[in-house]
Design a protein around this motif. Structure first.
Motif, PDB file in Angstrom:
ATOM      1  N   LYS A  44      37.442  58.025   0.938  1.00  0.00           N
ATOM      2  CA  LYS A  44      38.330  57.517   1.984  1.00  0.00           C
ATOM      3  C   LYS A  44      39.168  58.651   2.578  1.00  0.00           C
ATOM      4  O   LYS A  44      39.539  59.596   1.890  1.00  0.00           O
ATOM      5  CB  LYS A  44      39.272  56.461   1.401  1.00  0.00           C
ATOM      6  CG  LYS A  44      38.558  55.272   0.781  1.00  0.00           C
ATOM      7  CD  LYS A  44      39.573  54.343   0.124  1.00  0.00           C
ATOM      8  CE  LYS A  44      38.883  53.172  -0.581  1.00  0.00           C
ATOM      9  NZ  LYS A  44      39.858  52.313  -1.288  1.00  0.00           N
ATOM     10  N   TYR A  45      39.481  58.529   3.873  1.00  0.00           N
ATOM     11  CA  TYR A  45      40.383  59.482   4.497  1.00  0.00           C
ATOM     12  C   TYR A  45      41.798  59.293   3.945  1.00  0.00           C
ATOM     13  O   TYR A  45      42.235  58.168   3.684  1.00  0.00           O
ATOM     14  CB  TYR A  45      40.416  59.295   6.013  1.00  0.00           C
ATOM     15  CG  TYR A  45      39.276  59.945   6.745  1.00  0.00           C
ATOM     16  CD1 TYR A  45      39.290  61.312   7.008  1.00  0.00           C
ATOM     17  CD2 TYR A  45      38.185  59.193   7.184  1.00  0.00           C
ATOM     18  CE1 TYR A  45      38.241  61.911   7.690  1.00  0.00           C
ATOM     19  CE2 TYR A  45      37.129  59.786   7.855  1.00  0.00           C
ATOM     20  CZ  TYR A  45      37.166  61.146   8.109  1.00  0.00           C
ATOM     21  OH  TYR A  45      36.135  61.744   8.777  1.00  0.00           O
ATOM     22  N   PRO A  46      42.541  60.377   3.813  1.00  0.00           N
ATOM     23  CA  PRO A  46      43.934  60.236   3.368  1.00  0.00           C
ATOM     24  C   PRO A  46      44.819  59.731   4.506  1.00  0.00           C
ATOM     25  O   PRO A  46      44.447  59.827   5.689  1.00  0.00           O
ATOM     26  CB  PRO A  46      44.318  61.672   2.987  1.00  0.00           C
ATOM     27  CG  PRO A  46      43.466  62.535   3.864  1.00  0.00           C
ATOM     28  CD  PRO A  46      42.159  61.795   4.001  1.00  0.00           C
ATOM     29  N   ASP A  47      45.965  59.206   4.146  1.00  0.00           N
ATOM     30  CA  ASP A  47      46.950  58.782   5.142  1.00  0.00           C
ATOM     31  C   ASP A  47      47.468  60.026   5.862  1.00  0.00           C
ATOM     32  O   ASP A  47      48.107  60.886   5.248  1.00  0.00           O
ATOM     33  CB  ASP A  47      48.098  58.059   4.430  1.00  0.00           C
ATOM     34  CG  ASP A  47      49.233  57.681   5.372  1.00  0.00           C
ATOM     35  OD1 ASP A  47      49.105  57.892   6.593  1.00  0.00           O
ATOM     36  OD2 ASP A  47      50.268  57.194   4.864  1.00  0.00           O
ATOM     37  N   TYR A  49      49.878  60.449   7.789  1.00  0.00           N
ATOM     38  CA  TYR A  49      51.332  60.495   7.898  1.00  0.00           C
ATOM     39  C   TYR A  49      52.027  60.506   6.533  1.00  0.00           C
ATOM     40  O   TYR A  49      53.257  60.538   6.468  1.00  0.00           O
ATOM     41  CB  TYR A  49      51.829  59.320   8.730  1.00  0.00           C
ATOM     42  CG  TYR A  49      51.193  59.276  10.105  1.00  0.00           C
ATOM     43  CD1 TYR A  49      51.529  60.211  11.081  1.00  0.00           C
ATOM     44  CD2 TYR A  49      50.225  58.316  10.415  1.00  0.00           C
ATOM     45  CE1 TYR A  49      50.934  60.195  12.336  1.00  0.00           C
ATOM     46  CE2 TYR A  49      49.625  58.297  11.667  1.00  0.00           C
ATOM     47  CZ  TYR A  49      49.979  59.234  12.613  1.00  0.00           C
ATOM     48  OH  TYR A  49      49.383  59.220  13.854  1.00  0.00           O
ATOM     49  N   CYS A  50      51.235  60.448   5.451  1.00  0.00           N
ATOM     50  CA  CYS A  50      51.799  60.501   4.088  1.00  0.00           C
ATOM     51  C   CYS A  50      52.922  59.463   3.927  1.00  0.00           C
ATOM     52  O   CYS A  50      54.009  59.764   3.410  1.00  0.00           O
ATOM     53  CB  CYS A  50      52.323  61.880   3.761  1.00  0.00           C
ATOM     54  SG  CYS A  50      51.128  63.220   3.950  1.00  0.00           S
ATOM     55  N   THR A  51      52.663  58.261   4.389  1.00  0.00           N
ATOM     56  CA  THR A  51      53.720  57.250   4.504  1.00  0.00           C
ATOM     57  C   THR A  51      54.428  56.973   3.184  1.00  0.00           C
ATOM     58  O   THR A  51      55.670  57.037   3.101  1.00  0.00           O
ATOM     59  CB  THR A  51      53.137  55.937   5.055  1.00  0.00           C
ATOM     60  OG1 THR A  51      52.430  56.205   6.268  1.00  0.00           O
ATOM     61  CG2 THR A  51      54.252  54.939   5.318  1.00  0.00           C
ATOM     62  N   GLU A  52      53.667  56.677   2.129  1.00  0.00           N
ATOM     63  CA  GLU A  52      54.299  56.349   0.845  1.00  0.00           C
ATOM     64  C   GLU A  52      55.027  57.567   0.275  1.00  0.00           C
ATOM     65  O   GLU A  52      56.152  57.452  -0.236  1.00  0.00           O
ATOM     66  CB  GLU A  52      53.252  55.852  -0.154  1.00  0.00           C
ATOM     67  CG  GLU A  52      53.862  55.428  -1.490  1.00  0.00           C
ATOM     68  CD  GLU A  52      52.829  54.898  -2.479  1.00  0.00           C
ATOM     69  OE1 GLU A  52      53.229  54.555  -3.620  1.00  0.00           O
ATOM     70  OE2 GLU A  52      51.629  54.841  -2.118  1.00  0.00           O
ATOM     71  N   TRP A 235      44.731  65.575   9.304  1.00  0.00           N
ATOM     72  CA  TRP A 235      44.725  65.198   7.883  1.00  0.00           C
ATOM     73  C   TRP A 235      45.090  66.420   7.041  1.00  0.00           C
ATOM     74  O   TRP A 235      44.251  67.008   6.368  1.00  0.00           O
ATOM     75  CB  TRP A 235      43.354  64.661   7.477  1.00  0.00           C
ATOM     76  CG  TRP A 235      43.002  63.356   8.115  1.00  0.00           C
ATOM     77  CD1 TRP A 235      43.480  62.121   7.788  1.00  0.00           C
ATOM     78  CD2 TRP A 235      42.089  63.139   9.198  1.00  0.00           C
ATOM     79  NE1 TRP A 235      42.930  61.149   8.589  1.00  0.00           N
ATOM     80  CE2 TRP A 235      42.072  61.748   9.482  1.00  0.00           C
ATOM     81  CE3 TRP A 235      41.283  63.980   9.965  1.00  0.00           C
ATOM     82  CZ2 TRP A 235      41.280  61.196  10.476  1.00  0.00           C
ATOM     83  CZ3 TRP A 235      40.506  63.440  10.979  1.00  0.00           C
ATOM     84  CH2 TRP A 235      40.505  62.056  11.216  1.00  0.00           C
ATOM     85  N   ALA A 239      44.421  63.055  -0.197  1.00  0.00           N
ATOM     86  CA  ALA A 239      44.839  61.883  -0.970  1.00  0.00           C
ATOM     87  C   ALA A 239      45.245  62.293  -2.384  1.00  0.00           C
ATOM     88  O   ALA A 239      46.197  61.745  -2.960  1.00  0.00           O
ATOM     89  CB  ALA A 239      43.701  60.859  -1.018  1.00  0.00           C
ATOM     90  N   GLN A 242      48.765  63.753  -2.222  1.00  0.00           N
ATOM     91  CA  GLN A 242      49.780  62.721  -2.005  1.00  0.00           C
ATOM     92  C   GLN A 242      50.062  61.944  -3.285  1.00  0.00           C
ATOM     93  O   GLN A 242      51.216  61.689  -3.638  1.00  0.00           O
ATOM     94  CB  GLN A 242      49.320  61.769  -0.892  1.00  0.00           C
ATOM     95  CG  GLN A 242      49.269  62.430   0.473  1.00  0.00           C
ATOM     96  CD  GLN A 242      48.889  61.469   1.594  1.00  0.00           C
ATOM     97  OE1 GLN A 242      49.393  60.340   1.644  1.00  0.00           O
ATOM     98  NE2 GLN A 242      48.018  61.905   2.494  1.00  0.00           N
TER      99      GLN A 242
END
Length: 344
Positions: A44-47, A49-52, A235, A239, A242
């Motif tokens: 999967k692609y990572p977020d 925006y690194c939201t969490e 990106w 992941a 993060q």
């Protein structure tokens, strides 16, 4: 052997590496476990925006997540900041981390150097304030500074922050080694943060995560943060990184233990090196800079020990070296090797 950075052991085998300033306690088990569990989702692609992670960092830094940008290590953020604002003229204090000038040079920026005085043990003082005028667009400072280990006094930080605000200068303060410092909050630019300030931080050194690149910038303005976010690759943070960062933020006792350990071992290492006859500069980070004879790095390499030759730092000459603070047994091995090299 002069290297661009520490930790580049390349094809060297059976080497004890004192050139890289990584936490000698190693990565926390919780971080390793979190990374291992994330491997299952690597398709999967990572977020982007690194939201969490940014939400957790916002709680940790007591600031809105909108003021935080995550990056592929602090080095990534240095380049993203420079490319986002493309300053025409910038100030750096030398000797210091070479990536500031490298990033600035890539954009054609004119670089002004404020030279830290060896006679003052490379401490940054009020003399920098005369350089902070309208001719500058950006200023880089580092505390504790790499490679000297010197902290910037809080009263000087406060004056620099105000002067940059008054003269519309973006102030980038690298605090990647601040996590190793006793009473770190009293030495951070965080207490003097204004809309022109950017503080760089990293998980790499403190949490021994050099192989998983993760850094972040705390910005005094959400507009500045947004501009940095839009610079560089989309990106930028994996992941795995993060997840590792989120896990590391829970490791309060690990950090406290690290600070106690590094403080004790740094004092021991500095005192023992001074007894041998080298000039040790007082530092506050997880490394020490000292002055000795110019052949020492090669002699130690023959002993199986790699140290950082600092001759390629602007403002330093041959004979300056930086060594990491490692485990007690490893520090003793370094001390004995330096003694053999210098005293026979």
């Amino acid at each position: 052997m002069i290297q661009q950075h520490g930790g580049n052991i390349g094809q060297l085998s059976n080497i004890l590496d004192f050139s890289a300033n990584i936490n000698p306690l190693g990565s926390p088990e919780s971080v390793k476990k979190a990374v291992a569990e994330t491997v299952c989702d690597i398709e999967k692609y990572p977020d982007p925006y690194c939201t969490e992670l940014r939400d957790r960092l916002g709680e940790h830094e007591r600031i809105s997540a909108e003021n935080i940008v995550c990056g592929n290590g602090a080095d990534d953020l240095i380049f993203r900041i420079v490319y986002a604002f493309r300053p025409e003229r910038a100030l750096i204090c030398v000797p210091t981390f070479s990536e500031y000038s490298r990033a600035l040079s890539e954009t054609g920026c004119e670089i002004q150097e404020h030279i830290l005085d060896e006679e003052l043990d490379f401490e940054l003082g009020e003399s920098i304030l005369t350089n902070l005028d309208r001719s500058l667009d950006m200023c880089f400072i580092c505390t504790p500074n790499n490679p000297t280990g010197r902290l910037i006094a809080p009263e000087i930080l406060a004056k620099i922050s105000v002067k940059c605000l008054e003269n519309n200068i973006i102030l980038v303060c690298d605090e990647c080694f601040m996590g190793f410092v006793e009473d770190s909050e009293n030495y951070s630019l965080r207490q003097f943060l204004n809309e022109k300030c950017i503080i760089l931080k990293a998980f790499t050194k403190l949490f021994a995560m050099a192989g998983i690149r993760l850094g972040y910038a705390v910005c005094g303005s959400s507009r500045i943060a947004e501009r940095i976010q839009q610079s560089g690759q989309f990106w930028s943070v994996s992941a795995l990184a993060q997840t590792a960062g989120i896990a590391a933020l829970d490791e309060t006792e690990y950090v406290n233990k690290t600070v106690r350990y590094i403080t004790e071992e740094r004092r021991f290492l500095a005192a023992e090196l001074a007894k041998i006859g080298v000039k040790v500069y007082d530092g506050a980070a997880n490394f020490l800079m000292f002055l000795s004879r110019i052949e020492l790095a090669e002699e130690l390499l023959a002993e199986g020990i790699l140290i950082r030759d600092c001759a390629n730092f602007s403002g330093l000459t041959e004979g300056f070296y930086r060594v990491a603070v490692r485990t007690h047994d490893e520090n003793i091995r370094l001390i004995n090797a330096v003694r053999r090299c210098l005293n026979g």
